[in-house]
Design a protein around this motif. Structure first.
Motif, PDB file in Angstrom:
ATOM      1  N   SER A  79      34.978  57.956  47.856  1.00 27.82           N
ATOM      2  CA  SER A  79      36.482  57.659  47.428  1.00 27.82           C
ATOM      3  C   SER A  79      36.569  56.713  46.447  1.00 27.82           C
ATOM      4  N   ASN A  80      37.477  56.884  45.625  1.00 31.38           N
ATOM      5  CA  ASN A  80      37.839  56.190  44.490  1.00 31.38           C
ATOM      6  C   ASN A  80      39.306  55.906  44.281  1.00 31.38           C
ATOM      7  N   GLU A  81      39.654  55.207  43.347  1.00 30.43           N
ATOM      8  CA  GLU A  81      41.181  55.247  42.948  1.00 30.43           C
ATOM      9  C   GLU A  81      41.761  55.936  42.106  1.00 30.43           C
ATOM     10  N   MET A  82      40.898  56.883  41.272  1.00 35.15           N
ATOM     11  CA  MET A  82      41.381  57.851  40.443  1.00 35.15           C
ATOM     12  C   MET A  82      42.137  58.976  40.951  1.00 35.15           C
ATOM     13  N   GLY A  83      43.343  59.262  40.263  1.00 33.44           N
ATOM     14  CA  GLY A  83      44.148  60.427  41.113  1.00 33.44           C
ATOM     15  C   GLY A  83      44.477  61.346  39.970  1.00 33.44           C
ATOM     16  N   ALA A  84      44.365  61.084  38.808  1.00 34.03           N
ATOM     17  CA  ALA A  84      44.751  62.161  37.752  1.00 34.03           C
ATOM     18  C   ALA A  84      44.360  61.709  36.425  1.00 34.03           C
ATOM     19  N   PHE A  85      44.356  62.454  35.329  1.00 29.41           N
ATOM     20  CA  PHE A  85      43.989  61.913  34.149  1.00 29.41           C
ATOM     21  C   PHE A  85      44.776  63.037  32.934  1.00 29.41           C
ATOM     22  N   THR A  86      45.179  62.427  31.833  1.00 28.48           N
ATOM     23  CA  THR A  86      45.291  63.148  30.538  1.00 28.48           C
ATOM     24  C   THR A  86      44.881  62.493  29.353  1.00 28.48           C
ATOM     25  N   VAL A  87      44.780  63.385  28.326  1.00 30.56           N
ATOM     26  CA  VAL A  87      44.293  62.946  27.133  1.00 30.56           C
ATOM     27  C   VAL A  87      45.427  62.970  25.971  1.00 30.56           C
ATOM     28  N   VAL A  88      45.462  61.734  25.397  1.00 31.21           N
ATOM     29  CA  VAL A  88      46.676  61.862  24.457  1.00 31.21           C
ATOM     30  C   VAL A  88      45.918  61.486  23.004  1.00 31.21           C
ATOM     31  N   ARG A  89      46.675  61.647  21.709  1.00 29.93           N
ATOM     32  CA  ARG A  89      46.382  61.031  20.664  1.00 29.93           C
ATOM     33  C   ARG A  89      47.338  60.183  20.164  1.00 29.93           C
ATOM     34  N   ALA A  90      47.074  59.002  19.405  1.00 30.54           N
ATOM     35  CA  ALA A  90      48.067  58.022  19.159  1.00 30.54           C
ATOM     36  C   ALA A  90      47.444  57.504  17.858  1.00 30.54           C
ATOM     37  N   ALA A  91      48.328  56.729  17.057  1.00 33.07           N
ATOM     38  CA  ALA A  91      47.683  55.799  15.785  1.00 33.07           C
ATOM     39  C   ALA A  91      46.901  54.738  16.177  1.00 33.07           C
ATOM     40  N   SER A  92      46.996  54.203  17.373  1.00 35.31           N
ATOM     41  CA  SER A  92      46.251  52.929  17.976  1.00 35.31           C
ATOM     42  C   SER A  92      46.112  52.978  19.326  1.00 35.31           C
ATOM     43  N   HIS A  93      45.304  52.292  19.804  1.00 38.73           N
ATOM     44  CA  HIS A  93      45.177  52.054  21.252  1.00 38.73           C
ATOM     45  C   HIS A  93      46.569  51.469  22.070  1.00 38.73           C
ATOM     46  N   GLU A  94      47.003  50.670  21.360  1.00 38.07           N
ATOM     47  CA  GLU A  94      48.202  49.882  21.592  1.00 38.07           C
ATOM     48  C   GLU A  94      49.357  50.927  21.784  1.00 38.07           C
ATOM     49  N   ASP A  95      49.340  51.856  20.758  1.00 40.35           N
ATOM     50  CA  ASP A  95      50.550  52.955  20.665  1.00 40.35           C
ATOM     51  C   ASP A  95      50.116  53.797  21.951  1.00 40.35           C
ATOM     52  N   ALA A  96      49.007  54.028  22.297  1.00 41.17           N
ATOM     53  CA  ALA A  96      48.570  54.927  23.434  1.00 41.17           C
ATOM     54  C   ALA A  96      48.912  54.404  24.587  1.00 41.17           C
ATOM     55  N   ALA A  97      48.720  52.996  24.834  1.00 40.69           N
ATOM     56  CA  ALA A  97      49.076  52.352  26.056  1.00 40.69           C
ATOM     57  C   ALA A  97      50.733  52.363  26.236  1.00 40.69           C
ATOM     58  N   ARG A  98      51.398  52.245  25.159  1.00 41.21           N
ATOM     59  CA  ARG A  98      52.733  52.015  25.501  1.00 41.21           C
ATOM     60  C   ARG A  98      53.529  53.479  25.682  1.00 41.21           C
ATOM     61  N   MET A  99      52.823  54.353  25.199  1.00 36.62           N
ATOM     62  CA  MET A  99      53.288  55.956  26.059  1.00 36.62           C
ATOM     63  C   MET A  99      53.422  55.952  27.656  1.00 36.62           C
ATOM     64  N   PHE A 100      52.708  55.211  28.096  1.00 34.31           N
ATOM     65  CA  PHE A 100      52.705  54.942  29.492  1.00 34.31           C
ATOM     66  C   PHE A 100      53.560  54.039  30.175  1.00 34.31           C
ATOM     67  N   GLU A 101      54.170  53.166  29.479  1.00 29.50           N
ATOM     68  CA  GLU A 101      54.969  52.066  30.082  1.00 29.50           C
ATOM     69  C   GLU A 101      56.091  52.827  30.887  1.00 29.50           C
ATOM     70  N   ASN A 102      56.209  52.201  32.213  1.00 30.82           N
ATOM     71  CA  ASN A 102      57.322  52.864  33.184  1.00 30.82           C
ATOM     72  C   ASN A 102      57.140  54.119  33.415  1.00 30.82           C
ATOM     73  N   HIS A 103      55.746  54.630  33.461  1.00 31.66           N
ATOM     74  CA  HIS A 103      55.389  56.068  33.771  1.00 31.66           C
ATOM     75  C   HIS A 103      55.689  56.373  35.168  1.00 31.66           C
ATOM     76  N   PRO A 104      56.273  57.684  35.524  1.00 35.44           N
ATOM     77  CA  PRO A 104      56.695  58.026  36.913  1.00 35.44           C
ATOM     78  C   PRO A 104      55.398  57.681  37.869  1.00 35.44           C
ATOM     79  N   HIS A 105      54.184  57.799  37.499  1.00 34.68           N
ATOM     80  CA  HIS A 105      52.889  57.575  38.318  1.00 34.68           C
ATOM     81  C   HIS A 105      53.159  56.406  39.078  1.00 34.68           C
ATOM     82  N   PHE A 106      53.793  55.138  38.366  1.00 33.29           N
ATOM     83  CA  PHE A 106      53.907  53.943  39.416  1.00 33.29           C
ATOM     84  C   PHE A 106      55.403  53.558  39.296  1.00 33.29           C
TER      85      PHE A 106
END
Length: 122
Positions: free
Chosen positions: A76-103
């Motif tokens: 058992s582990n904590e992984m529940g799902a995944f997705t792959v995105v493209r973004a100009a930077s790591h920070e931009d990619a992370a911003r896409m997930f702010e306030n995501h419905p997952h949490f």
């Protein structure tokens, strides 16, 4: 060879022993179903908003098997799902997930985003 530049793997994580999960389980069946519908609508809205950046929609993950020198083991582990995105930077990619419905709606705890690196010598 695949070009992995500006590609990020997002892993949705959460523990069934977390306070969020315990609160989710404490909901009545009707309340949980209503939250599920709200959450899926929000998730679809998130996908629609970021559709141009989604390189691979991914999906929910099932039960885990570990393979090592000792053989195959159910774990058992904590992984529940995944997705792959493209973004100009790591920070931009992370911003896409702010306030995501997952949490924000579901009992997930976090989304971890990491760059997909080129294969050495590839």
């Amino acid at each position: 060879m695949t070009d992995n530049s500006n590609t990020y793997l997002a892993v949705f994580l959460g523990s069934r022993t977390s306070p969020q999960w315990k609160a989710w389980e404490a909901l009545s069946e009707a309340d949980r179903k209503a939250r599920e519908q709200q959450g899926m609508a929000a998730w679809h809205a998130w996908v629609n908003k970021h559709k141009d950046a989604i390189a691979g929609l991914g999906g929910p993950l099932g039960k885990t098997k570990r393979v090592d020198n000792g053989g195959i083991t159910d774990i058992s582990n904590e992984m529940g799902a995944f997705t792959v995105v493209r973004a100009a930077s790591h920070e931009d990619a992370a911003r896409m997930f702010e306030n995501h419905p997952h949490f924000a709606i579901f009992p997930g705890e976090r989304v971890e985003i990491m760059p997909v690196l080129p294969i050495p010598g590839g």
